[in-house]
Write a protein that holds these residues in place. Structure first.
Motif, PDB file in Angstrom:
ATOM      1  N   GLY A 110      39.640  28.391   3.651  1.00 20.65           N
ATOM      2  CA  GLY A 110      40.252  27.832   2.453  1.00 20.65           C
ATOM      3  C   GLY A 110      40.917  26.483   2.615  1.00 20.65           C
ATOM      4  N   GLU A 111      40.662  25.810   3.703  1.00 22.48           N
ATOM      5  CA  GLU A 111      41.213  24.471   3.941  1.00 22.48           C
ATOM      6  C   GLU A 111      40.273  23.434   3.331  1.00 22.48           C
ATOM      7  OE1 GLU A 111      43.902  23.112   5.399  1.00 22.48           O
ATOM      8  OE2 GLU A 111      44.877  25.007   5.868  1.00 22.48           O
ATOM      9  N   VAL A 112      40.281  23.339   2.003  1.00 24.94           N
ATOM     10  CA  VAL A 112      39.330  22.497   1.278  1.00 24.94           C
ATOM     11  C   VAL A 112      39.485  21.026   1.641  1.00 24.94           C
ATOM     12  CG1 VAL A 112      38.557  21.768  -1.021  1.00 24.94           C
ATOM     13  CG2 VAL A 112      39.171  24.159  -0.597  1.00 24.94           C
ATOM     14  N   GLU A 113      40.725  20.541   1.730  1.00 22.52           N
ATOM     15  CA  GLU A 113      40.934  19.134   2.075  1.00 22.52           C
ATOM     16  C   GLU A 113      40.390  18.814   3.462  1.00 22.52           C
ATOM     17  OE1 GLU A 113      44.942  17.744   1.496  1.00 22.52           O
ATOM     18  OE2 GLU A 113      45.042  18.676  -0.486  1.00 22.52           O
ATOM     19  N   GLU A 114      40.608  19.720   4.417  1.00 17.79           N
ATOM     20  CA  GLU A 114      40.093  19.457   5.762  1.00 17.79           C
ATOM     21  C   GLU A 114      38.573  19.556   5.785  1.00 17.79           C
ATOM     22  OE1 GLU A 114      41.101  19.908  10.340  1.00 17.79           O
ATOM     23  OE2 GLU A 114      41.780  21.570   9.108  1.00 17.79           O
ATOM     24  N   TYR A 115      38.016  20.491   5.041  1.00 15.42           N
ATOM     25  CA  TYR A 115      36.553  20.564   4.936  1.00 15.42           C
ATOM     26  C   TYR A 115      36.005  19.235   4.421  1.00 15.42           C
ATOM     27  CZ  TYR A 115      31.961  21.392   3.028  1.00 15.42           C
ATOM     28  OH  TYR A 115      30.628  21.269   2.724  1.00 15.42           O
ATOM     29  N   ASP A 116      36.598  18.714   3.351  1.00 15.41           N
ATOM     30  CA  ASP A 116      36.133  17.448   2.780  1.00 15.41           C
ATOM     31  C   ASP A 116      36.284  16.299   3.778  1.00 15.41           C
ATOM     32  OD1 ASP A 116      35.485  18.715   0.379  1.00 15.41           O
ATOM     33  OD2 ASP A 116      37.360  18.130  -0.608  1.00 15.41           O
ATOM     34  N   ARG A 117      37.434  16.233   4.444  1.00 18.78           N
ATOM     35  CA  ARG A 117      37.682  15.166   5.418  1.00 18.78           C
ATOM     36  C   ARG A 117      36.680  15.224   6.566  1.00 18.78           C
ATOM     37  NH1 ARG A 117      39.942  14.975  10.168  1.00 18.78           N
ATOM     38  NH2 ARG A 117      40.744  17.089  10.084  1.00 18.78           N
ATOM     39  N   CYS A 118      36.464  16.417   7.108  1.00 17.35           N
ATOM     40  CA  CYS A 118      35.539  16.568   8.235  1.00 17.35           C
ATOM     41  C   CYS A 118      34.102  16.300   7.817  1.00 17.35           C
ATOM     42  CB  CYS A 118      35.664  17.964   8.846  1.00 17.35           C
ATOM     43  SG  CYS A 118      37.221  18.262   9.701  1.00 17.35           S
ATOM     44  N   SER A 119      33.719  16.761   6.647  1.00 20.39           N
ATOM     45  CA  SER A 119      32.368  16.523   6.150  1.00 20.39           C
ATOM     46  C   SER A 119      32.113  15.036   5.950  1.00 20.39           C
ATOM     47  CB  SER A 119      32.138  17.269   4.831  1.00 20.39           C
ATOM     48  OG  SER A 119      32.229  18.651   5.039  1.00 20.39           O
ATOM     49  N   THR A 120      33.105  14.343   5.400  1.00 18.22           N
ATOM     50  CA  THR A 120      32.976  12.904   5.198  1.00 18.22           C
ATOM     51  C   THR A 120      32.915  12.171   6.531  1.00 18.22           C
ATOM     52  OG1 THR A 120      34.108  13.025   3.069  1.00 18.22           O
ATOM     53  CG2 THR A 120      34.095  10.874   4.165  1.00 18.22           C
ATOM     54  N   PHE A 121      33.781  12.559   7.460  1.00 19.74           N
ATOM     55  CA  PHE A 121      33.801  11.945   8.789  1.00 19.74           C
ATOM     56  C   PHE A 121      32.452  12.141   9.477  1.00 19.74           C
ATOM     57  CE2 PHE A 121      36.390  12.023  13.044  1.00 19.74           C
ATOM     58  CZ  PHE A 121      35.714  10.887  13.486  1.00 19.74           C
ATOM     59  N   LEU A 122      31.887  13.328   9.364  1.00 23.53           N
ATOM     60  CA  LEU A 122      30.593  13.616   9.977  1.00 23.53           C
ATOM     61  C   LEU A 122      29.509  12.714   9.390  1.00 23.53           C
ATOM     62  CD1 LEU A 122      29.104  15.499  11.976  1.00 23.53           C
ATOM     63  CD2 LEU A 122      28.700  17.030  10.041  1.00 23.53           C
ATOM     64  N   ALA A 123      29.447  12.617   8.072  1.00 25.46           N
ATOM     65  CA  ALA A 123      28.434  11.777   7.421  1.00 25.46           C
ATOM     66  C   ALA A 123      28.674  10.299   7.714  1.00 25.46           C
ATOM     67  CB  ALA A 123      28.431  12.034   5.919  1.00 25.46           C
ATOM     68  N   ASP A 124      29.939   9.879   7.796  1.00 21.80           N
ATOM     69  CA  ASP A 124      30.238   8.487   8.125  1.00 21.80           C
ATOM     70  C   ASP A 124      29.868   8.164   9.570  1.00 21.80           C
ATOM     71  OD1 ASP A 124      31.221   8.085   5.573  1.00 21.80           O
ATOM     72  OD2 ASP A 124      33.344   8.100   6.183  1.00 21.80           O
ATOM     73  N   SER A 125      29.985   9.141  10.457  1.00 21.66           N
ATOM     74  CA  SER A 125      29.622   8.937  11.861  1.00 21.66           C
ATOM     75  C   SER A 125      28.131   8.693  11.996  1.00 21.66           C
ATOM     76  CB  SER A 125      30.026  10.144  12.705  1.00 21.66           C
ATOM     77  OG  SER A 125      31.426  10.282  12.726  1.00 21.66           O
ATOM     78  N   ASP A 126      27.359   9.506  11.297  1.00 20.95           N
ATOM     79  CA  ASP A 126      25.908   9.348  11.261  1.00 20.95           C
ATOM     80  C   ASP A 126      25.380  10.130  10.080  1.00 20.95           C
ATOM     81  OD1 ASP A 126      23.115   9.424  11.555  1.00 20.95           O
ATOM     82  OD2 ASP A 126      23.242   9.492  13.742  1.00 20.95           O
ATOM     83  N   PRO A 127      24.782   9.465   9.098  1.00 22.99           N
ATOM     84  CA  PRO A 127      24.260  10.170   7.933  1.00 22.99           C
ATOM     85  C   PRO A 127      23.231  11.257   8.272  1.00 22.99           C
ATOM     86  CG  PRO A 127      24.333   7.815   7.507  1.00 22.99           C
ATOM     87  CD  PRO A 127      24.658   8.013   8.973  1.00 22.99           C
ATOM     88  N   ALA A 128      22.626  11.184   9.447  1.00 20.70           N
ATOM     89  CA  ALA A 128      21.653  12.200   9.859  1.00 20.70           C
ATOM     90  C   ALA A 128      22.328  13.458  10.402  1.00 20.70           C
ATOM     91  CB  ALA A 128      20.714  11.635  10.928  1.00 20.70           C
TER      92      ALA A 128
END
Length: 136
Positions: A110-128
């Motif tokens: 249920g840590e929605v903000e952290e999910y969003d932050r980590c998901s964005t960080f992952l995609a920003d690191s490499d879109p693949a």
């Protein structure tokens, strides 16, 4: 002074042949993390195993450890807190896997903000990376 006008150069973590070979050879990730506690891929493997077993709290703890150990290594490799961390560079995959597992575990608890932050960080690191990890 002609730096890269498109942004920072990709950060490439150094090869870690011994722990990588141990994991690929079937050594339990607990043993690998015990022997090489700074090896993010061992923590990522533990997090992924915990997620598969329905243990999101354990997965979160393992993934967070792998994520932070990876951040330390990225910084030592010249990363300034932003810029590409290519999935295609094999030594980067442990950090990216830990980050992906952290996103999944955060979502499950249920840590929605952290999910969003980590998901964005992952995609920003490499879109693949999200696709490679099955997160899209």
């Amino acid at each position: 002074m002609h730096g890269n006008l498109l942004g920072p150069e990709p950060t490439l973590l150094p090869d870690r042949a011994e722990p990588q070979s141990a994991l690929e050879g079937g050594t339990d990730p607990v043993e690998v993390a015990t022997r090489w506690p700074d090896f993010s891929e061992a923590w990522a493997a533990l997090a992924e195993r915990a997620l598969a077993a329905g243990e999101p709290i354990a997965a979160y703890a393992y993934a967070r450890t792998g994520y932070h150990r990876g951040l330390d290594q990225l910084r030592r490799s010249g990363w300034k807190g932003f810029g590409p961390v290519p999935w295609s560079h094999r030594p980067n995959q442990g950090f990216l896997r830990a980050l992906g597992a952290l996103a999944l575990a955060a979502r499950q608890i249920g840590e929605v903000e952290e999910y969003d932050r980590c998901s964005t960080f992952l995609a920003d690191s490499d879109p693949a990376a999200p696709a490679a990890l099955g997160l899209v």
